[in-house]
Write a protein that holds these residues in place. Structure first.
Motif, short mmCIF file in Angstrom:
data_model
loop_
_atom_site.label_atom_id
_atom_site.label_comp_id
_atom_site.label_asym_id
_atom_site.label_seq_id
_atom_site.Cartn_x
_atom_site.Cartn_y
_atom_site.Cartn_z
N VAL A 36 0.97 -1.36 -0.13
CA VAL A 36 0.06 -0.03 -0.05
C VAL A 36 0.96 1.27 0.03
O VAL A 36 1.86 1.29 0.87
CB VAL A 36 -1.15 0.07 1.31
CG1 VAL A 36 -1.75 1.21 1.32
CG2 VAL A 36 -1.81 -1.24 1.17
N ILE A 37 0.71 2.00 -0.97
CA ILE A 37 1.50 3.45 -0.96
C ILE A 37 0.74 4.64 -0.58
O ILE A 37 -0.31 4.67 -1.16
CB ILE A 37 1.88 3.52 -2.43
CG1 ILE A 37 2.76 2.34 -3.07
CG2 ILE A 37 2.70 4.76 -2.68
CD1 ILE A 37 3.14 2.71 -4.34
N GLY A 38 1.04 5.15 0.54
CA GLY A 38 0.30 6.17 1.10
C GLY A 38 0.89 7.44 1.07
O GLY A 38 2.25 7.47 0.49
N PRO A 39 0.91 8.46 1.94
CA PRO A 39 1.51 9.79 1.90
C PRO A 39 2.93 9.71 2.56
O PRO A 39 3.87 10.26 1.99
CB PRO A 39 0.51 10.62 2.83
CG PRO A 39 -0.64 9.99 2.96
CD PRO A 39 -0.72 8.59 2.43
N LEU A 40 2.89 8.55 3.28
CA LEU A 40 4.43 8.36 3.77
C LEU A 40 5.24 7.42 3.19
O LEU A 40 6.29 7.06 3.27
CB LEU A 40 4.34 7.94 5.32
CG LEU A 40 3.47 8.82 6.13
CD1 LEU A 40 3.50 8.32 7.71
CD2 LEU A 40 4.08 10.08 6.31
N GLY A 41 4.50 6.82 1.91
CA GLY A 41 5.35 5.92 1.11
C GLY A 41 4.96 4.92 1.11
O GLY A 41 3.73 4.35 1.80
N PRO A 42 5.46 3.61 0.44
CA PRO A 42 5.05 2.38 0.44
C PRO A 42 5.27 1.60 1.86
O PRO A 42 6.22 1.80 2.41
CB PRO A 42 5.91 1.64 -0.61
CG PRO A 42 7.16 2.53 -0.77
CD PRO A 42 6.74 3.82 -0.37
N VAL A 43 3.92 1.01 2.46
CA VAL A 43 4.38 -0.11 3.25
C VAL A 43 3.37 -1.32 3.01
O VAL A 43 2.76 -1.39 2.07
CB VAL A 43 3.41 0.72 4.68
CG1 VAL A 43 3.98 1.75 4.83
CG2 VAL A 43 1.87 0.92 4.02
N GLN A 44 4.11 -2.23 3.72
CA GLN A 44 3.44 -3.89 3.70
C GLN A 44 2.62 -4.07 4.61
O GLN A 44 2.88 -3.93 5.78
CB GLN A 44 4.76 -4.75 3.61
CG GLN A 44 5.87 -4.59 2.69
CD GLN A 44 5.49 -5.32 1.34
OE1 GLN A 44 4.51 -6.02 1.30
NE2 GLN A 44 6.31 -5.04 0.30
N VAL A 45 1.21 -4.44 4.26
CA VAL A 45 0.12 -4.51 5.21
C VAL A 45 -0.01 -6.24 5.22
O VAL A 45 -0.41 -6.66 3.94
CB VAL A 45 -1.19 -3.78 4.76
CG1 VAL A 45 -2.21 -4.18 5.55
CG2 VAL A 45 -0.80 -2.36 5.01
N PRO A 46 -0.11 -6.74 6.31
CA PRO A 46 -0.39 -8.26 6.37
C PRO A 46 -1.76 -8.48 5.89
O PRO A 46 -2.75 -7.68 6.23
CB PRO A 46 -0.30 -8.56 8.03
CG PRO A 46 0.47 -7.69 8.60
CD PRO A 46 0.13 -6.15 7.82
N TYR A 47 -1.95 -9.52 4.90
CA TYR A 47 -3.32 -9.93 4.53
C TYR A 47 -4.10 -10.64 5.87
O TYR A 47 -5.46 -10.56 5.75
CB TYR A 47 -3.21 -10.85 3.27
CG TYR A 47 -2.90 -10.32 2.32
CD1 TYR A 47 -3.93 -9.84 1.50
CD2 TYR A 47 -1.90 -10.35 1.63
CE1 TYR A 47 -4.02 -9.19 -0.07
CE2 TYR A 47 -1.66 -9.82 0.32
CZ TYR A 47 -2.86 -9.25 -0.44
OH TYR A 47 -2.52 -8.64 -1.76
N LEU A 48 -3.47 -11.20 6.69
CA LEU A 48 -4.14 -11.90 7.90
C LEU A 48 -3.54 -11.27 8.98
O LEU A 48 -2.37 -11.21 9.41
CB LEU A 48 -3.94 -13.51 7.70
CG LEU A 48 -4.31 -14.28 6.47
CD1 LEU A 48 -3.79 -15.77 6.54
CD2 LEU A 48 -5.75 -14.02 6.57
#
Length: 765
Positions: free
Chosen positions: A112-124
């Protein structure tokens, strides 16, 4: 004894001493033999697609260095306790030797790329049960997860374990054993493991059992046949010793040359045991027959070697050449099987004509000579059969004519097809494991394709090329049957989705150059972090599409490839080239070579038999008779394959040259004896009768031993071995019936007088 056929006691002792010294060396080298199964050895040599695949693996990686682990939970996989155990299991897998990486659903992340840059979000969020319902909805909406990491019914997950490339059989077996040993501690409802390492370990385990089991079965079978035939310890022990030395000889030669026992070679000891018995039975039967006629022991042996020596040499030659024609194959295990079995046939021949005569010289006259009741029974049966053949000769010709036409009809129905795991019995747990992945996760059959730009200055990530790549993905999933696809396109779509807050609808390619430029801002950084070498090469000009698909068989796969090639010519713009590759394609292509190899081998065998028959009789009609009487059994078996749906594949394609080379032995023995009888100034009918009575017993015994010996292979756990045993066994039994019925009729049909069979100047005194 003063001629070349005699052997005094001293030379007999010397011969046996040399043979047993050779046997002692063979015992040592036999202990050096190892069992090995490497399915990649079955790839066709010299094939352009094999050369391309070798280059493909240098660009990317081998497509079979993985294990799939499927875990089923009847209550559903979106349970906190189950996911916690699955995550612990995944962490354990990562600690095992030879494991390169573990991709587990519990550790999957969404970009997910937001205002603070790309981050990895767990699916579970398996440690927070309240969030699992929402997580499950997101999983079912995510293309790269559903059917790949999660089953569509929500009751199973798949863990992808990547191990060291080209893992040896021993290390692969250790890895699988470690995984299976750990499973009880995690308490899963149901676990399935599939992959090359698992399959090879299972194959080797089965091969070990079959090597011992078939040897024992063939040993017992031959003992029973010999006991019934000769009814004496002499008639059992001496042949068994001679044949045993022949089997030991070829095993020792293999060990000395460093040849391991693979899936084909594991049949060799059993085949040699029954094939080697043929020479011994012909020699021993003739020797006992001459003794019963009142000859002295040495004279009987000399006459035996004179009358059956040439015929036995020719039969060994034809049998060896039948196997050796397999050396024309493009597939290494089949070539080696043909080569070493041919060597084994001649090893058995040498043992039969050295060890057996030596024992006969040194031993007293066998008691079996004085037992004439058995001989009278054989003569009565053979006389009755010969009279029946003469009486019903026209009906026999008619019956075989009808059978020939029916066989042609059946042959037309034979199809070329094979499955990756068809050698494994349906009841084998390994088969159940692979079937689980076929039904639940889109299959275990590797799918590999390369995609490259034709412009040396271009890139796969240009908008036009991405559009072509997207079309190709859609076609592969909807028309070709490939699933779980991964390629550089997935990265681009994932970034597009990430730029739009992870919205599922935005998992797509950029719609214009502006969106593409936004993707490119993050693409370089993402590829550097993820490591692009497994999917991207040549600085972005070459890519890889990898996935899985069900095992639909080589016939349907090659047909699908042809349709795809036609589609790509019209659908792709021309700046993108795609080429199917991978181990699955290479195995499918084996079938393209099987038919050619089979016909080439049969053509060589036919030519050799024609030369032998021509040299013996100087007659085109005798050549025709010899070929017809041995081609009909092959047609009958091919017809059975066609009518019953047995496809032509790696295993069944080799049976025809093998069976022809063995079956023609009886014809050569029959013709050789007929030539001798005709040369003694006898009428054709009388010579034919004498030939029938004198060779009939040995032909029946050897054919029965050979046929039933091959039928032992019906108890194999491997489908290929099963069909070799069934079809070769049936061919030999059919050939026996034809030798005793059709062959005499054809001789009488084509020849009215003996002079037409052998010119007077060639007649024997």
């Amino acid at each position: 004894m003063g001629n070349s056929f005699s052997m005094h006691r001293r030379s007999a002792f010397i011969t046996l001493g040399l043979v047993f010294a050779f046997a002692a060396g063979c015992v040592y080298y036999t202990t050096q033999l190892n069992l090995d199964y490497n399915f990649q050895a079955f790839f066709p040599l010299g094939d352009p697609d094999l050369e391309y695949y070798d280059q493909f693996t240098e660009w990317f990686e081998n497509d079979n260095d993985y294990l799939l682990i499927g875990i089923r939970n009847e209550a559903g996989v979106f349970q906190s306790d189950f996911l916690a155990r699955a995550d612990s299991f995944s962490s354990f897998l990562a600690t095992l030797p030879e494991v390169v990486s573990v991709n587990s659903p519990t550790q999957a992340r969404q970009l997910v790329i937001g205002p603070l840059g790309p981050v990895q979000v767990p699916y579970l969020h398996w440690d927070d049960p309240a969030r699992l319902p929402a997580d499950s909805q997101r999983v079912f909406q995510t293309e790269v997860l559903l059917g790949n990491s999660f089953s569509e019914d929500g009751k199973a997950i798949a863990i992808f374990l990547n191990h060291t490339q080209f893992l040896s059989n021993e290390k692969g077996e250790v890895l699988v054993d470690q995984i299976e040993a750990s499973l009880p501690g995690f308490g899963f409802d149901e676990v399935h493991i599939a992959g090359k390492a698992k399959a090879q370990a299972e194959y080797i385990y089965l091969m070990q059992g079959e090597l011992v089991g078939f040897l024992l079965a063939s040993f017992c079978l031959v003992v029973v046949f010999l006991a019934i035939t000769y009814r004496s310890w002499f008639g059992v022990s001496i042949p068994m010793l001679v044949v045993g030395l022949g089997v030991l000889g070829i095993m020792g030669i293999m060990g000395a040359l460093g040849k391991d026992l693979d899936l084909m070679m594991v049949m060799l000891p059993t085949i040699m045991f029954v094939v080697g018995m043929s020479d011994v039975v012909h020699i021993l039967t003739k020797y006992i027959e001459e003794l019963r006629l009142g000859m002295a022991k040495e004279e009987a042996l000399r006459t035996t070697l004179k009358e059956v020596g040439l015929a036995t040499f020719l039969t060994s030659l034809t049998t060896a050449l039948g196997f050796f024609t397999l050396y024309l194959s493009n597939i290494i295990p089949i070539r080696d099987f043909g080569l070493y079995t041919a060597i084994g046939v001649f090893t058995a021949f040498v043992m039969a004509f050295t060890v057996l005569p030596s024992f006969l010289i040194l031993m007293k006259q066998p008691v079996v000579v004085t037992r004439t009741q058995n001989m009278r029974v054989w003569n009565r049966v053979l006389r009755g059969l010969f009279r029946g053949v003469l009486k019903y000769r026209f009906q026999i010709i008619t019956a075989y004519g009808v059978l020939f036409l029916l066989s042609l009809c059946g042959v037309s129905k034979v199809e070329i097809d094979s499955l990756l795991l068809e050698d494994i019995s349906k009841n084998n747990p390994l088969k159940a494991d692979f079937d689980f992945f076929d039904k639940t996760f889109g299959g275990t059959r590797p799918f590999e394709m390369s995609v490259a730009v034709t412009d040396s200055t271009g890139s796969l990530f240009e908008l036009e090329n991405l559009q072509d790549l997207d079309q190709l993905h859609v076609y592969l999933q909807t028309e070709y049957g490939a699933d779980n696809l991964m390629s550089p396109l997935v990265w681009v779509k994932s970034i597009m989705q990430a730029l739009n807050g992870g919205n599922v609808a935005d998992y797509r390619i950029p719609a214009n150059e502006n969106e593409l430029s936004q993707v490119n801002r993050y693409l370089t950084r993402l590829l550097r972090r993820e490591g692009a070498s497994s999917l991207l090469a040549m600085e972005g000009q070459m890519g890889r599409i990898t996935g899985k698909m069900p095992d639909i068989g080589s016939k349907l796969s090659l047909e699908a490839k042809e349709r795809m090639d036609v589609w790509m010519e019209g659908a792709l713009t021309g700046n993108l080239q795609a080429r199917l590759t991978g181990t699955s394609l290479l195995i499918d292509k084996n079938n393209e070579y099987l038919a050619n190899n089979m016909f080439e081998g049969l053509a060589i065998a036919f030519a050799i038999i024609s030369l032998i028959a021509g040299a013996m009789f100087k007659s085109m009609r005798m050549i025709l008779i010899t070929l017809v009487s041995n081609i009909i059994p092959l047609l009958m078996v091919a017809a059975i394959m066609g009518f019953t749906g047995i496809s032509l594949k790696l295993s069944t394609s080799i049976i025809f040259t093998i069976a022809f080379g063995i079956a023609v032995d009886d014809t050569i023995h029959f013709m050789s004896k007929l030539r001798i009888e005709v040369g003694r100034e006898k009428s054709l009918l009388y010579a034919l009768k004498r030939t029938f009575l004198h060779t009939g017993k040995a032909i029946i015994i050897t054919s029965a031993i050979l046929g039933v010996g091959f039928l032992i292979l019906l108890f194999s756990s491997f489908g290929g071995t099963f069909y070799i045993g069934l079809l070769v066994g049936l061919t030999l039994l059919f050939a026996l019936v034809i030798e005793l019925t059709l062959l005499p009729v054809l001789i009488l049909w084509f020849f009215k007088r003996r002079e037409r069979i052998i010119p007077k100047r060639k007649q024997l005194a």
